[in-house]
Design a protein around this motif. Structure first.
Motif, PDB file in Angstrom:
ATOM      1  N   VAL A 132      39.246 122.738  27.952  1.00 40.01           N
ATOM      2  CA  VAL A 132      39.213 122.003  26.806  1.00 40.01           C
ATOM      3  C   VAL A 132      39.290 122.820  25.545  1.00 40.01           C
ATOM      4  N   SER A 133      40.298 122.880  24.427  1.00 45.35           N
ATOM      5  CA  SER A 133      40.143 123.604  23.465  1.00 45.35           C
ATOM      6  C   SER A 133      40.656 122.915  22.306  1.00 45.35           C
ATOM      7  N   ALA A 134      40.135 123.378  21.108  1.00 49.79           N
ATOM      8  CA  ALA A 134      40.529 122.719  19.761  1.00 49.79           C
ATOM      9  C   ALA A 134      42.001 123.136  19.436  1.00 49.79           C
ATOM     10  N   ASP A 135      42.507 122.238  18.990  1.00 50.40           N
ATOM     11  CA  ASP A 135      44.171 122.609  18.448  1.00 50.40           C
ATOM     12  C   ASP A 135      44.306 122.960  17.062  1.00 50.40           C
ATOM     13  N   GLY A 136      43.178 122.914  16.335  1.00 52.45           N
ATOM     14  CA  GLY A 136      43.336 123.493  14.737  1.00 52.45           C
ATOM     15  C   GLY A 136      43.583 122.411  14.097  1.00 52.45           C
ATOM     16  N   TYR A 137      43.895 121.287  14.416  1.00 54.98           N
ATOM     17  CA  TYR A 137      44.688 119.933  13.483  1.00 54.98           C
ATOM     18  C   TYR A 137      43.503 118.896  13.557  1.00 54.98           C
ATOM     19  N   GLY A 138      42.212 119.168  13.794  1.00 50.87           N
ATOM     20  CA  GLY A 138      41.317 117.963  14.154  1.00 50.87           C
ATOM     21  C   GLY A 138      41.461 117.318  15.623  1.00 50.87           C
ATOM     22  N   GLY A 139      42.091 117.793  16.511  1.00 53.23           N
ATOM     23  CA  GLY A 139      42.571 117.379  17.904  1.00 53.23           C
ATOM     24  C   GLY A 139      41.988 118.189  18.896  1.00 53.23           C
ATOM     25  N   PHE A 140      42.333 117.726  20.159  1.00 51.81           N
ATOM     26  CA  PHE A 140      41.987 118.849  21.383  1.00 51.81           C
ATOM     27  C   PHE A 140      43.125 118.808  22.364  1.00 51.81           C
ATOM     28  N   THR A 141      43.366 120.132  22.841  1.00 49.06           N
ATOM     29  CA  THR A 141      44.318 120.245  23.996  1.00 49.06           C
ATOM     30  C   THR A 141      43.493 120.411  25.416  1.00 49.06           C
ATOM     31  N   LEU A 142      43.823 119.469  26.078  1.00 45.99           N
ATOM     32  CA  LEU A 142      43.225 119.296  27.423  1.00 45.99           C
ATOM     33  C   LEU A 142      44.239 119.764  28.458  1.00 45.99           C
ATOM     34  N   ARG A 143      43.925 120.968  29.171  1.00 44.59           N
ATOM     35  CA  ARG A 143      44.909 121.527  30.230  1.00 44.59           C
ATOM     36  C   ARG A 143      44.281 121.414  31.577  1.00 44.59           C
ATOM     37  N   LEU A 144      44.962 120.850  32.639  1.00 47.03           N
ATOM     38  CA  LEU A 144      44.604 120.693  33.938  1.00 47.03           C
ATOM     39  C   LEU A 144      45.449 121.494  34.853  1.00 47.03           C
ATOM     40  N   ARG A 145      44.821 122.147  35.884  1.00 47.02           N
ATOM     41  CA  ARG A 145      45.521 122.717  36.763  1.00 47.02           C
ATOM     42  C   ARG A 145      45.109 122.577  38.118  1.00 47.02           C
ATOM     43  N   PRO A 146      46.070 122.536  39.278  1.00 47.51           N
ATOM     44  CA  PRO A 146      45.459 122.667  40.574  1.00 47.51           C
ATOM     45  C   PRO A 146      44.733 123.580  40.874  1.00 47.51           C
ATOM     46  N   ALA A 147      43.513 123.399  41.493  1.00 46.68           N
ATOM     47  CA  ALA A 147      42.658 124.427  41.943  1.00 46.68           C
ATOM     48  C   ALA A 147      42.985 125.377  43.042  1.00 46.68           C
ATOM     49  N   GLU A 148      43.961 125.191  43.739  1.00 49.53           N
ATOM     50  CA  GLU A 148      44.663 125.959  44.790  1.00 49.53           C
ATOM     51  C   GLU A 148      46.125 126.535  44.436  1.00 49.53           C
ATOM     52  N   GLY A 149      46.260 126.353  43.263  1.00 49.92           N
ATOM     53  CA  GLY A 149      47.586 126.952  42.671  1.00 49.92           C
ATOM     54  C   GLY A 149      48.788 125.859  42.728  1.00 49.92           C
ATOM     55  N   PRO A 150      49.880 125.825  42.177  1.00 54.40           N
ATOM     56  CA  PRO A 150      50.899 125.244  42.134  1.00 54.40           C
ATOM     57  C   PRO A 150      51.396 124.207  43.357  1.00 54.40           C
ATOM     58  N   ARG A 151      51.490 122.827  43.288  1.00 47.36           N
ATOM     59  CA  ARG A 151      51.874 122.199  44.354  1.00 47.36           C
ATOM     60  C   ARG A 151      52.403 120.815  43.972  1.00 47.36           C
ATOM     61  N   PRO A 152      53.277 120.015  44.753  1.00 48.16           N
ATOM     62  CA  PRO A 152      53.540 118.749  44.277  1.00 48.16           C
ATOM     63  C   PRO A 152      52.565 117.879  44.145  1.00 48.16           C
ATOM     64  N   VAL A 153      52.769 117.149  42.875  1.00 53.24           N
ATOM     65  CA  VAL A 153      51.511 116.096  42.806  1.00 53.24           C
ATOM     66  C   VAL A 153      52.436 114.700  42.336  1.00 53.24           C
ATOM     67  N   ARG A 154      52.026 113.699  42.916  1.00 54.70           N
ATOM     68  CA  ARG A 154      52.519 112.519  42.453  1.00 54.70           C
ATOM     69  C   ARG A 154      51.697 111.814  41.255  1.00 54.70           C
ATOM     70  N   LEU A 155      50.344 111.845  41.568  1.00 53.84           N
ATOM     71  CA  LEU A 155      49.438 111.055  40.486  1.00 53.84           C
ATOM     72  C   LEU A 155      48.340 111.968  39.781  1.00 53.84           C
ATOM     73  N   VAL A 156      48.197 111.715  38.543  1.00 53.82           N
ATOM     74  CA  VAL A 156      47.075 112.300  37.931  1.00 53.82           C
ATOM     75  C   VAL A 156      45.967 111.412  37.534  1.00 53.82           C
ATOM     76  N   ARG A 157      44.829 111.442  37.861  1.00 49.48           N
ATOM     77  CA  ARG A 157      43.676 110.566  37.745  1.00 49.48           C
ATOM     78  C   ARG A 157      42.690 111.176  36.859  1.00 49.48           C
TER      79      ARG A 157
END
Length: 426
Positions: free
Chosen positions: A367-392
């Motif tokens: 999580v990081s502030a975007d400088g405009y009063g909001g936030f940027t939330l970045r999610l990554r697969p723990a074991e590297g890139p892989r096919p994903v169907r659903l983000v929970r």
């Protein structure tokens, strides 16, 4: 009341402490008198004066409990519940005041049980009715996870009680069994523990827990896909209706004009109309599934269960999420490198706090502030890139404006996003 006149207080309240409400005598008072401290008509403490009180003397009325009442609340001092006040009411504005008076909470856990893959129980605090319980669990001595606690309810004798629940995942069941320790924020030691040995969790129970988890996941995915298909169908029907209405209006106008100008040339007029008709509206753009990056907007149908209807304003559009939400990957067959959520609004917190799963695997969240009063939330697969169907997504904070007295909106809100960007590897 033995010389006590309403409006002329014999005491001045000067502060709260661990010993109770501190008072300073403004005039003399004889020994043996009973001082009652009450809140909303409920007695919370009393003191029998052991000796006469003289002007300028300080005394403290101990507080033994606080009821579960809306804040702000007033502590009132009198010789009986319906008698005149002996001091100006002392206002309690926040639950932290209860911690100052009563010390650390002493929660007793009752009825701790495992039902259909969820650990449930009831917490009881006999003294502090203003408690706002925040619990977490330590699974098998290592992994920590937040516990969902319902709003407390008041007890007749004071204090409060609340129910809580913790989903148990299939990965939590190890060869040696399962152990769970429950902690309350503000207490160092666990308030309860639950153990399930291997004898109690055999192969059949393990398979049952896995099947229940998989069934719940399939139900959520099916609901999200159904909502996506319904949204796509509605957009297509709207586009089709717009094209039909535009064609009918243009055809009627042009054909009548040309027939009026050149009687007897109906076929030629119709062919000219079809050749010069305006192109149909493009509608919702189709995702380029070969692009390295795909952007999902709030009006798209890839927002599944847990998301409220999109809201559009001149400044932009966004969607509120409840405590949990699902996102469909527009290109599930490609290796997913990261998912970025642009958070534009938060409900009663300064920064987003959540956990995320990519299908059934935990995601690394940044999580990081975007400088405009909001936030940027970045999610990554723990074991590297892989096919994903659903983000929970599961927010650790949230609430309802109606229940908090801020508006009539009864929705449960946590945070709102203005767009979601999916980055792919290769």
């Amino acid at each position: 009341m033995d010389g006590i006149v309403a409006g002329h207080f014999p005491f001045l309240a000067i502060g709260l402490g661990q010993d109770g409400l501190c008072l300073r005598a403004i005039r003399n008072l004889e020994r043996g008198r009973t001082l009652l401290l009450h809140c909303r008509g409920i007695e919370v403490g009393r003191l029998v004066l052991p000796r006469a009180v003289t002007e300028g003397m300080s005394i403290e009325v101990p507080v033994t409990r606080l009821p579960c009442v809306p804040l702000p609340a007033e502590l009132r001092l009198s010789t009986e519940l319906d008698g005149p006040d002996l001091a100006a009411p002392w206002t309690i504005d926040t639950p932290q005041s209860a911690l100052t008076l009563l010390g650390a909470p002493e929660v007793q856990v009752e009825d701790l049980r495992l039902e259909h893959g969820v650990l449930r129980g009831t917490g009881r605090e006999a003294r502090n009715g203003l408690l706002e319980p925040v619990l977490f669990a330590r699974i098998n001595g290592s992994a920590a996870r937040m516990v969902t606690a319902e709003p407390p309810v008041g007890l007749p004798e004071g204090g409060c009680a609340f129910r809580f629940s913790l989903p148990i995942r299939p990965a939590d069941l190890q060869d040696t069994g399962l152990s769970v320790e429950l902690y309350l924020i503000g207490r160092d030691a666990p308030i309860a523990s639950f153990g399930w040995t291997r004898a109690g969790a055999g192969e059949a129970e393990r398979r049952l827990a896995e099947l229940e988890s998989r069934l719940r996941q399939l139900e959520e995915e099916a609901l999200a896909q159904q909502q996506s298909l319904q949204a796509t169908l509605r957009r297509q029907l709207d586009i089709q209706q717009e094209r039909i209405d535009a064609f009918i209006a243009a055809a009627a106008t042009l054909l009548l004009d040309r027939l009026a100008a050149a009687p007897g040339s109906e076929p030629e007029a119709l062919r000219s109309l079809l050749a010069t008709g305006a192109p149909a509206h493009a509608g919702q753009p189709v995702f380029d599934r070969t692009a390295p990056q795909l952007t999902v907007l709030p009006e798209d149908g890839l927002f599944g269960a847990g998301w409220h209807t999109e809201e559009s304003y001149p400044s932009g559009s966004f969607r509120w999420m409840s405590l949990r939400g699902l996102l469909l990957n527009p290109a599930p067959e490609r290796p997913l490198a990261a998912v970025t959520l642009q958070v534009c609004h938060l409900y009663n917190v300064e920064a987003p706090a959540l956990s995320a799963m990519l299908d059934d695997a935990p995601a690394e969240a940044e999580v990081s502030a975007d400088g405009y009063g909001g936030f940027t939330l970045r999610l990554r697969p723990a074991e590297g890139p892989r096919p994903v169907r659903l983000v929970r997504l599961e927010s650790l904070t949230g609430g309802s404006p109606a229940e908090d007295g801020e508006s009539t909106d009864r929705r449960v809100l946590s945070f709102a996003v203005s767009c979601v960007v999916f980055d792919y590897a290769g």
